[in-house]
Write a protein that holds these residues in place. Structure first.
Motif, PDB file in Angstrom:
ATOM      1  N   ARG A   1      48.755  40.272  48.259  1.00 48.61           N
ATOM      2  CA  ARG A   1      48.485  39.616  46.984  1.00 48.61           C
ATOM      3  C   ARG A   1      47.020  39.183  46.905  1.00 48.61           C
ATOM      4  NH1 ARG A   1      52.147  37.199  43.509  1.00 48.61           N
ATOM      5  NH2 ARG A   1      53.707  38.839  43.711  1.00 48.61           N
TER       6      ARG A   1
ATOM      7  N   VAL B   1      52.789  31.700  44.984  1.00 46.91           N
ATOM      8  CA  VAL B   1      53.928  32.621  45.075  1.00 46.91           C
ATOM      9  C   VAL B   1      55.237  31.838  45.085  1.00 46.91           C
ATOM     10  CG1 VAL B   1      55.109  34.329  46.527  1.00 46.91           C
ATOM     11  CG2 VAL B   1      52.626  34.451  46.224  1.00 46.91           C
TER      12      VAL B   1
ATOM     13  N   ARG C   1      54.739  44.566  45.547  1.00 49.63           N
ATOM     14  CA  ARG C   1      54.144  43.258  45.805  1.00 49.63           C
ATOM     15  C   ARG C   1      53.166  42.821  44.723  1.00 49.63           C
ATOM     16  NH1 ARG C   1      53.039  43.953  52.354  1.00 49.63           N
ATOM     17  NH2 ARG C   1      55.186  43.553  53.003  1.00 49.63           N
ATOM     18  N   GLU C   2      52.878  43.686  43.763  1.00 54.30           N
ATOM     19  CA  GLU C   2      51.996  43.299  42.673  1.00 54.30           C
ATOM     20  C   GLU C   2      52.646  42.207  41.832  1.00 54.30           C
ATOM     21  OE1 GLU C   2      49.789  47.618  41.954  1.00 54.30           O
ATOM     22  OE2 GLU C   2      51.161  46.799  40.459  1.00 54.30           O
ATOM     23  N   GLU C   3      51.815  41.400  41.221  1.00 56.10           N
ATOM     24  CA  GLU C   3      52.336  40.297  40.412  1.00 56.10           C
ATOM     25  C   GLU C   3      52.644  40.752  38.991  1.00 56.10           C
ATOM     26  OE1 GLU C   3      51.043  35.818  38.887  1.00 56.10           O
ATOM     27  OE2 GLU C   3      49.630  37.075  39.991  1.00 56.10           O
TER      28      GLU C   3
END
Length: 321
Positions: A154, A176, A262-264
């Motif tokens: 991240r 997170v 895992r990308e936001e």
């Protein structure tokens, strides 16, 4: 091996693996950042950040369509340096340094213990033993270390304007947890489990090549012991490099999928759904974005870690005999 040596060896393996992993993490961090950016969906579809990536083409129906073209390693490096500054090449280094020593310790400890157990169940030191041991160790290590690697990824994906302040590891962890909860730290875990295949392939090839290296007998010479040791050490480095290179090329797509997961705030939800989406929207070549950066980073790093591990075991056994 004597009892005292057995007590000391886990500590020595921990120190050697931790030091080797730490040095490798520091020197290869820029390549890992570039690799992660290349794997990201934002590289292909964010025209503002990489305007040279977007090419407008006219379809047969007269509609304008955007075709994504993946830039190379040098172009991404240049863009990061120009737009964000050199410090951005070391994004995620903190979590990496925090996680590398315990992850190496957990992995090698589990691998050694599993190998000992599987040797009683199957033909000792066979390929089946190596495969089961590597798979078991990777499963345990991935399960325990995924939250740290999630924060690292991240941070590496976070882009900034030169001079602006970015989140540190603690702030990223809090963010997170606040936005996604505990489950957020385990995003990409299924892809990591799929990546166990890379570890299995790597160790199966490595153990096979190691047998050939250990079978090499040099002619007696005045410095026969040191010459044999240095030759075997070099041979183990080559064996580790070849094994990691082959494994990375075969199993690399899981890394791209893991980064996407895992990308936001993205459309990627599950392993299979992400794989299908990437293949449909970007083509199968998208699964190999960042492979060159990965090979440049991982092959020497793996060669150093594995050969150092073997060298310390050799020196320890040699001293107590």
């Amino acid at each position: 091996m004597a009892g005292g040596a057995q007590e000391r060896s886990p500590l020595l393996h921990l120190v050697a693996g931790g030091c080797g992993g730490t040095v490798g993490a520091i020197f290869t961090c820029p390549l890992e950042v570039i690799k992660t950016r290349l794997q990201s969906s934002k590289l292909a579809f964010r025209a503002v950040y990489y305007p040279q990536v977007q090419l407008g083409t006219i379809s047969a129906e007269g509609m304008v369509r955007q075709t994504a073209v993946s830039p190379g390693l040098i172009r991404v490096l240049k863009s990061i340096l120009e737009k964000e500054g050199p410090r951005s090449l070391f994004r995620g280094l903190g979590p990496n340094l925090v996680g590398v020593a315990p992850s190496r310790a957990v992995y090698f400890g589990c691998y050694s213990k599993a190998k000992e157990q599987f040797n009683h169940l199957f033909v000792p030191n066979s390929n089946l033993v190596h495969i089961c041991s590597a798979g078991s160790a990777a499963f345990i290590t991935n399960s325990l270390m995924n939250p740290i690697w999630m924060v690292k990824t991240r941070m590496q994906l976070e882009r900034r304007v030169r001079g602006s302040k970015q989140m540190n590891a603690l702030q990223c962890t809090r963010y997170v947890y606040r936005t996604e909860g505990i489950r957020g730290f385990y995003r990409g875990l299924t892809a990591s489990y799929a990546g166990i295949s890379e570890t299995i392939i790597c160790f199966a090839i490595y153990e096979s090549l190691k047998k050939h290296v250990n079978d090499i007998q040099l002619a007696p010479s005045p410095a026969g012991g040191s010459e044999r040791s240095s030759t075997n050490f070099l041979g183990l480095m080559v064996a580790a490099a070849v094994a990691k290179g082959c494994a990375s090329c075969i199993a690399y797509p899981h890394e791209v999928i893991r980064t996407r997961l895992r990308e936001e705030g993205t459309k990627y939800k599950t392993f299979i759904q992400t794989a299908r989406l990437v293949a449909r929207e970007e083509g199968y070549l998208a699964f190999y974005r960042g492979l060159f950066a990965q090979l440049v980073r991982q092959i020497p790093n793996t060669a150093i870690v594995l050969s150092t591990y073997e060298l310390i075991v050799y020196l320890l056994e040699d001293r107590v005999k």
